[in-house]
Design an enzyme around this catalytic site. Structure first.
Site, short mmCIF file in Angstrom:
data_model
loop_
_atom_site.label_atom_id
_atom_site.label_comp_id
_atom_site.label_asym_id
_atom_site.label_seq_id
_atom_site.Cartn_x
_atom_site.Cartn_y
_atom_site.Cartn_z
N LYS A 1 34.22 -65.11 -14.62
CA LYS A 1 32.74 -64.64 -14.64
C LYS A 1 32.35 -63.38 -13.89
O LYS A 1 32.14 -62.49 -14.35
CB LYS A 1 31.98 -65.87 -14.28
CG LYS A 1 30.35 -65.42 -13.74
CD LYS A 1 29.80 -66.94 -13.31
CE LYS A 1 30.16 -67.16 -11.72
NZ LYS A 1 29.40 -66.34 -10.75
N THR A 2 32.95 -63.39 -12.74
CA THR A 2 32.77 -62.21 -11.81
C THR A 2 33.62 -61.09 -12.22
O THR A 2 33.09 -59.90 -12.28
CB THR A 2 33.18 -62.42 -10.36
OG1 THR A 2 32.51 -63.71 -10.00
CG2 THR A 2 32.82 -61.50 -9.43
N ASP B 1 23.83 -62.51 -12.32
CA ASP B 1 24.83 -63.52 -12.03
C ASP B 1 24.14 -64.64 -11.90
O ASP B 1 22.89 -64.72 -11.41
CB ASP B 1 25.38 -62.96 -10.71
CG ASP B 1 26.69 -63.80 -10.44
OD1 ASP B 1 27.12 -64.35 -11.31
OD2 ASP B 1 27.10 -63.86 -9.18
N GLU B 2 24.83 -65.74 -12.02
CA GLU B 2 24.37 -67.20 -11.79
C GLU B 2 23.00 -67.35 -12.33
O GLU B 2 21.87 -67.74 -11.95
CB GLU B 2 24.13 -67.37 -10.37
CG GLU B 2 25.49 -67.30 -9.68
CD GLU B 2 26.34 -68.45 -9.70
OE1 GLU B 2 26.23 -69.44 -10.87
OE2 GLU B 2 27.41 -68.49 -9.04
N GLN C 1 26.55 -75.55 -13.92
CA GLN C 1 26.97 -75.40 -12.41
C GLN C 1 25.35 -75.13 -11.75
O GLN C 1 25.18 -74.46 -10.98
CB GLN C 1 27.48 -74.00 -12.00
CG GLN C 1 29.10 -74.46 -12.60
CD GLN C 1 30.04 -73.41 -12.09
OE1 GLN C 1 30.21 -73.16 -10.90
NE2 GLN C 1 30.78 -72.76 -13.13
N ARG D 1 36.57 -76.35 -7.98
CA ARG D 1 36.83 -75.58 -6.97
C ARG D 1 38.48 -75.59 -6.60
O ARG D 1 39.01 -74.63 -6.14
CB ARG D 1 36.23 -76.06 -5.60
CG ARG D 1 34.65 -75.84 -5.45
CD ARG D 1 34.17 -74.35 -6.25
NE ARG D 1 33.97 -74.65 -7.47
CZ ARG D 1 33.65 -73.35 -8.40
NH1 ARG D 1 33.64 -72.31 -8.03
NH2 ARG D 1 33.28 -73.78 -9.63
#
Length: 730
Positions: A32-33, A216-217, A247, A601
């Site tokens: 994603k980043t 983002d997010e 998330q 994670r």
DNA sequence: AAGGCCCTTCTTTTT
DNA sequence: GAAGGGCCTT
């Protein structure tokens, strides 16, 4: 260009998508980043978009910093002029530019939650409401909620007496913020939206400026943020959002992942791209996570997969109690590190609530292993830091009454409630903030028009303080930040007050010096940006990046991070899921997402840990396994601990709980269990090792005499002394 | 005015 | 089991 070659087809499709709206739904570990940073780089490098035409927003400073660094690595030229930062910081920037259109001044301060609470309490008192009935925390939450949904006091529902009271508090609270020249976190968003909505020329100016808006997010946006984005991309219509409904873990802060659906409805032509390949975790980890999250409805189903190997099974360890749980975690970590299987820096221990870190920390300390703790005791939340900040804030903005109250009281300078009340009344009568009264007294003392309002001693004390403040205000305007800082410390006598010879005093002073170092870094930018930074930068950003110690953090804090090995502790009903979400399906779904975030994670190793017994408030209570554990296929799990057929648990609590002496309870009601006997070897943190000479029951307490090897004879109450039995003696 | 003591009351997560 | 608030003492 070659910088696109390390992207998979879906990632590349997103990065190079044509103008318009793009919705990227990205599973954990799916890059994603990388997509976001490459998109920005692509816009600048390939599309020749100047950075100042780009707005990119994140939720945390950490995410913003990472993004900035990575984009910089992809782009040769300067990023000067780009608006890249958190929603809150970008809004603050906007508002400081447009102060002329707003009811506060450019040097406004940002109130943190403590400040907000103080202000709400004041409002509740002034309205003669009962604090017991109208809990400040609850009222503040309602106000915050309203703001997140862009509801102003006038529009706040008042269908019953209670709501009506809430509305009154909200209204008064807003008036007070204005009087204090202050904004709270929610205001930053709310005022930004209002500014653009109420001033079409400003809206158009910014909408023209921002040719490309990236987020983002996105699943964590609230309504205010959604509307803000809509206003800002209103001209070019180029909005690129990345998120993952699974998330979304900030519902309690107004985040609404339905904004993803809202986005799709609002922009029917939007390009929707799913990133489903997970590059982070083993197949076992991914399968586990999928099994857990697939139970949630109301989401875009994603077919998350991993092409990494099957990997290790996950471990479920059930301990006797929470002490044994901590011991297991620490022992296992010690083993993984000593066998060089995993470097310390690649290990993390996660839990639902900060309070759960305590036992873990104790176990780490006992083992002598270093660890790093994220969040919890906030640096900026420390008393000494808040004290010094209150001086700085006051110097910058004398209208800030919350800071004034704090600053005037520490160190104690003989100004108490009564004098403060008189000050507030005098200010009210004159229609100026109390800070102005102080400054006037400070400048002209007994010639001040306010002098007569106060009786002798009070007037002199206030004038003294006012004189100091006058000086600081001058320095704030003319001198460099470190000079102001030093003047404040010197004039206020704060160092002498803090450093009282105790070890604690020294530590506190060290913290103040740490703040001074930070002030040094801001001397170019000045006081107002320094204060803004203090308000908007959390503690996640203050942790050292480089460290080879395992990380302890909440599940919330873990979002966006990855570790080779992850321990998730406290997998018991009431803890995860947290008891407060028991009766609300939406909340329960969020707990599940939280667990999902934790699971995903892990790259290679996953340990899920629970305890049969754990202490909630005081006494230990029986607990039952988290319902989420039921959803994990047994074939992926190795069970250990008390559930093992072999019988005894591998780990036993080898130290016992030292319960505190309950003075209210009649000692005779509670028989005291004798734990010590003469001859035993014991150990205490301060006194080292020693031998028990005598143990007896007296006044309902077990009292023991111990001869310590280093410090000699001590008479102790067993339940109070932190003793560890290290040998049974004869 | 200030500091100490005892009581109650909670506890999620944080920009 | 901590922290804040209320009440008491100095």
């Amino acid at each position: 260009m070659d910088f696109l070659s390390d992207l998979n087809p879906q990632q590349r499709e997103a990065v190079t998508a044509a103008d318009g709206q793009v919705l990227v739904l990205a599973g954990p570990g799916s890059g994603k980043t990388r997509v976001l940073t490459h998109r920005i780089a692509w816009l600048i490098r390939e599309q020749r978009i100047p950075p100042y035409h780009i707005l990119a927003v994140t939720f945390t400073n950490r995410a913003a910093r990472v993004m900035q660094e990575r984009v910089q690595n992809l782009v040769e030229g300067s990023l000067e002029g780009i608006w890249l930062g958190t929603f809150h910081s970008q809004c603050a920037k906007l508002l400081r530019r447009e102060e002329d259109l707003l009811p506060f001044k450019r040097n406004f301060v940002i109130f943190d939650e403590d400040d907000q609470l103080s202000l709400v309490k004041k409002a509740i008192h002034e309205l003669n409401l009962d604090e017991k009935l109208y809990r400040p925390g609850g009222v503040l939450a309602a106000i915050s909620n309203a703001k997140n949904q862009l509801i102003l006091p006038e529009e706040f529902p008042a269908r019953n007496y209670r709501e009506e009271a809430g509305r009154k508090v909200y209204k008064l609270y807003q008036e007070k913020l204005e009087q204090n020249n202050a904004l709270d976190f929610d205001d930053l968003l709310l005022w930004a939206v209002r500014l653009l909505a109420d001033h079409p020329d400003r809206r158009d100016a910014y909408a023209h400026k921002f040719e490309h808006v990236l987020v983002d997010e996105f699943q964590d946006t609230n309504l205010a943020q959604y509307e803000l984005l809509k206003l800002l991309c209103g001209y070019h219509g180029n909005i690129f959002v990345v998120g993952d409904e699974d998330q979304s873990i900030y519902r309690w802060r107004g985040a609404d992942y339905h904004n993803v659906l809202r986005f799709e409805k609002e922009y029917p032509d939007c390009r929707k791209i799913l990133l489903e390949q997970n590059y982070r975790s083993t197949r076992t980890v991914v399968e586990t996570a999928r099994a857990v999250i697939d139970r949630n409805t109301q989401r875009t189903h994603k077919n998350l997969f991993s092409e990494r190997g099957e990997g290790l099974k996950i471990t479920l360890y059930e301990a006797m109690d929470d002490h044994a749980e901590a011991a297991y975690v620490v022992d296992t970590i010690a083993q993984l590190i000593s066998t060089k299987e995993v470097p310390g820096s690649d290990l993390a221990v996660m839990y639902r609530t900060n309070a759960q870190s305590r036992l873990l920390e104790e176990a780490f300390i006992r083992s002598g292993m270093p660890y790093r703790l994220v969040g919890a005791q906030r640096f900026y939340g420390r008393r000494e830091i808040k004290d010094v900040i209150s001086y700085l804030r006051l110097a910058s903005n004398p209208a800030d009454e919350i800071s004034l109250t704090r600053a005037i009281g520490v160190p104690p300078r003989g100004i108490g409630d009564k004098t403060l009340t008189t000050l507030a009344l005098a200010a009210q009568k004159a229609g100026v903030p109390p800070g102005e009264v102080l400054l006037d007294l400070g400048r002209s003392a007994d010639a001040s028009r306010f002098w007569a309002e106060f009786k002798g001693r009070g007037a002199a004390l206030l004038a003294d303080f006012g004189a100091m403040l006058t000086n600081w205000q001058k320095l704030a305007a003319e001198a460099a930040l470190p000079a102001l800082f030093d003047a404040i410390i010197a004039d206020s006598g704060y160092q002498a007050y803090l450093v009282d010879g105790s070890e604690e005093g020294d530590i506190r002073w060290e913290n103040v010096m740490e703040l001074r170092r930070l002030a040094f870094e801001f001397q170019e930018l000045g006081l107002v940006p320094f204060l803004e930074n203090l308000a908007l930068v959390g503690d996640q950003d203050t942790i050292p990046e480089q460290s080879d110690a395992p990380t302890l953090l909440t599940l919330h804090a873990a979002k966006g991070l990855e570790f080779n090995t992850v321990f998730i502790t406290g997998l018991d009903e009431g803890f995860l899921p947290h008891s407060r979400s028991r009766d609300d399906p939406e909340e329960m779904a969020e707990e599940r997402r939280l667990f999902y975030v934790g699971l995903t994670r892990a790259k290679d190793r996953l340990y899920l840990v629970r305890a049969e017994q754990r202490s909630g408030y005081g006494a230990p209570e029986w607990s039952s396994p988290s319902r989420f554990l039921d959803d994990i296929p047994a074939s992926l799990v190795t069970r250990k601990g008390i559930s093992e057929k072999s019988g005894k648990p591998a780990h036993k609590t080898e130290y016992f709980t030292t319960w505190t002496l309950d003075r209210n309870r009649n000692a005779s009601q509670e028989p005291v269990e004798m734990k010590y006997k003469a001859g035993m070897r014991v150990k205490n943190e301060n006194w080292g090792e020693g031998m028990v000479v005598d143990a007896r029951l007296q006044d309902g307490e077990e009292r023991i005499d111990v001869f310590f090897d280093s410090v000699g004879f001590k008479r102790l109450i067993a339940s109070m002394a932190k003793l560890e039995i290290i040998g049974e003696g004869k």
